[in-house]
Design a protein around this motif. Structure first.
Motif, short mmCIF file in Angstrom:
data_model
loop_
_atom_site.label_atom_id
_atom_site.label_comp_id
_atom_site.label_asym_id
_atom_site.label_seq_id
_atom_site.Cartn_x
_atom_site.Cartn_y
_atom_site.Cartn_z
N VAL A 54 0.86 -1.06 -0.14
CA VAL A 54 -0.14 0.02 0.20
C VAL A 54 0.88 1.19 -0.07
O VAL A 54 1.78 1.27 0.94
CB VAL A 54 -0.85 0.02 1.16
N GLY A 55 0.79 2.38 -1.19
CA GLY A 55 1.80 3.21 -1.24
C GLY A 55 0.76 4.40 -1.05
O GLY A 55 -0.23 4.52 -1.37
N ALA A 56 1.70 5.62 -0.57
CA ALA A 56 1.27 6.98 -0.86
C ALA A 56 2.49 7.90 -0.58
O ALA A 56 3.11 7.40 0.42
CB ALA A 56 -0.07 7.16 0.15
N GLU A 57 2.43 8.97 -0.97
CA GLU A 57 3.48 9.81 -0.70
C GLU A 57 3.82 10.47 0.55
O GLU A 57 4.41 10.45 1.27
CB GLU A 57 3.65 10.94 -1.83
N PRO A 58 2.55 10.97 0.81
CA PRO A 58 2.61 11.98 2.16
C PRO A 58 2.65 11.06 3.34
O PRO A 58 1.82 10.13 3.43
CB PRO A 58 1.47 12.85 2.20
N PRO A 59 3.14 11.23 4.60
CA PRO A 59 2.99 10.69 5.71
C PRO A 59 1.53 11.03 5.95
O PRO A 59 0.92 11.94 5.92
CB PRO A 59 3.94 11.53 6.80
N MET A 60 0.99 9.93 6.99
CA MET A 60 -0.31 10.06 7.38
C MET A 60 -1.35 10.14 6.55
O MET A 60 -2.57 10.46 6.63
CB MET A 60 -0.44 11.14 8.42
N ALA A 61 -1.12 9.52 5.37
CA ALA A 61 -2.10 9.24 4.22
C ALA A 61 -3.02 8.05 4.36
O ALA A 61 -3.96 8.10 3.77
CB ALA A 61 -1.38 9.04 3.01
N GLY A 62 -2.78 7.21 5.37
CA GLY A 62 -3.78 6.12 5.62
C GLY A 62 -3.12 4.88 5.26
O GLY A 62 -3.75 3.66 5.10
N LYS A 63 -1.76 4.58 4.73
CA LYS A 63 -1.13 3.38 4.28
C LYS A 63 -1.21 2.23 5.28
O LYS A 63 -1.90 1.06 5.09
CB LYS A 63 0.33 3.45 3.99
N THR A 64 -0.64 2.37 6.63
CA THR A 64 -0.80 1.38 7.44
C THR A 64 -2.35 1.19 7.84
O THR A 64 -2.71 -0.14 8.12
CB THR A 64 0.00 1.73 8.63
N THR A 65 -3.20 2.11 8.02
CA THR A 65 -4.47 2.05 8.21
C THR A 65 -5.30 1.13 7.50
O THR A 65 -5.88 0.25 7.42
CB THR A 65 -5.26 3.29 8.38
N THR A 66 -5.00 1.16 6.01
CA THR A 66 -5.54 0.47 5.01
C THR A 66 -4.92 -1.09 4.90
O THR A 66 -5.69 -1.79 5.03
CB THR A 66 -5.11 1.19 3.74
N LEU A 67 -3.84 -1.19 5.06
CA LEU A 67 -3.13 -2.59 5.26
C LEU A 67 -3.64 -3.48 6.34
O LEU A 67 -4.16 -4.39 6.22
CB LEU A 67 -1.54 -2.41 5.29
N THR A 68 -3.85 -2.51 7.49
CA THR A 68 -4.21 -3.13 8.87
C THR A 68 -5.68 -3.96 8.45
O THR A 68 -5.98 -4.83 8.78
CB THR A 68 -4.30 -2.25 9.78
N ALA A 69 -6.50 -2.91 7.96
CA ALA A 69 -7.97 -3.30 7.52
C ALA A 69 -7.94 -4.36 6.82
O ALA A 69 -8.80 -5.46 6.74
CB ALA A 69 -8.75 -2.14 7.11
N LEU A 70 -6.93 -4.55 5.58
CA LEU A 70 -7.18 -5.55 4.62
C LEU A 70 -6.55 -6.91 5.00
O LEU A 70 -6.84 -7.66 4.66
CB LEU A 70 -6.22 -4.97 3.41
N LEU A 71 -5.97 -6.83 6.26
CA LEU A 71 -5.61 -8.17 6.84
C LEU A 71 -6.74 -9.02 7.37
O LEU A 71 -6.52 -10.07 7.49
CB LEU A 71 -4.53 -7.78 8.16
N ASP A 72 -7.88 -8.26 7.58
CA ASP A 72 -9.03 -9.07 7.93
C ASP A 72 -9.64 -10.07 6.82
O ASP A 72 -10.34 -11.06 6.95
CB ASP A 72 -10.14 -8.27 8.42
#
Length: 175
Positions: A54-72
């Motif tokens: 999951v990529g995005a340029e700016p910090p705090m864009a939601g990369k880890t939030t998105t990946l964490t949700a997708l792990l479900d």
């Protein structure tokens, strides 16, 4: 390191003093970050243990939030192994109880910004595990799919094309 030590996140939320409250897939759809058809596609892919960045340029864009949700979306029998950034020694690969075909490796971020992130030769080693049956999820500061691939191919990562082709999905968040 005992293989069960890999079961707990290691610096998953980066440098934050207090981890954010994770969002669910439903909340990401309600926030209009994703639509239902795209989320259904991602569910299908992750249900088959697709490797994803999951990529995005700016910090705090939601990369880890998105990946964490997708792990479900991973199969319930999948073991998640949280990699240890610059400290990773891949000791879990020598543990006979770890089954590559039922294991999902998680690198919180591929970058050289912090020691808890995954970078350098460790990224290359991660890709060499994919033909053995492992799959992985990670995040990266990159604006486009082309940027993700360029970073992975460039020095110091230099992931060879035959292994880069084992990356199944790149999701880029646009703000």
């Amino acid at each position: 390191m005992a293989s069960e030590d890999y079961d707990e996140p290691f610096g998953w939320w980066g440098w934050h003093w207090q981890p954010p409250v994770p969002l669910s897939v439903v909340q990401l759809i309600e926030a209009r970050s994703f639509d239902v058809p795209l989320m259904a596609l991602l569910w299908t892919l992750l249900a088959h243990r697709a490797s994803i960045i999951v990529g995005a340029e700016p910090p705090m864009a939601g990369k880890t939030t998105t990946l964490t949700a997708l792990l479900d979306f991973l199969p319930p029998t999948t073991r998640k192994i949280y990699l240890r950034g610059h400290y990773e020694n891949f000791e879990f690969t020598r543990d006979s109880t770890v089954e590559p075909a039922r294991t999902y490796l998680l690198a919180n971020e591929m970058s050289d910004h912090l020691a808890i992130y995954f970078w350098g030769a460790r990224v290359g080693k991660l890709f060499t595990l994919l033909p053995e049956g492992y799959a992985f999820g990670s995040t990266m500061h990159a604006e486009t799919v082309e940027d993700v691939l360029a970073i992975l191919q460039a020095s110091p990562l230099q992931v060879p094309d035959h292994l880069l082709g084992r990356l199944n999905v790149v999701v880029n968040l646009q703000l």
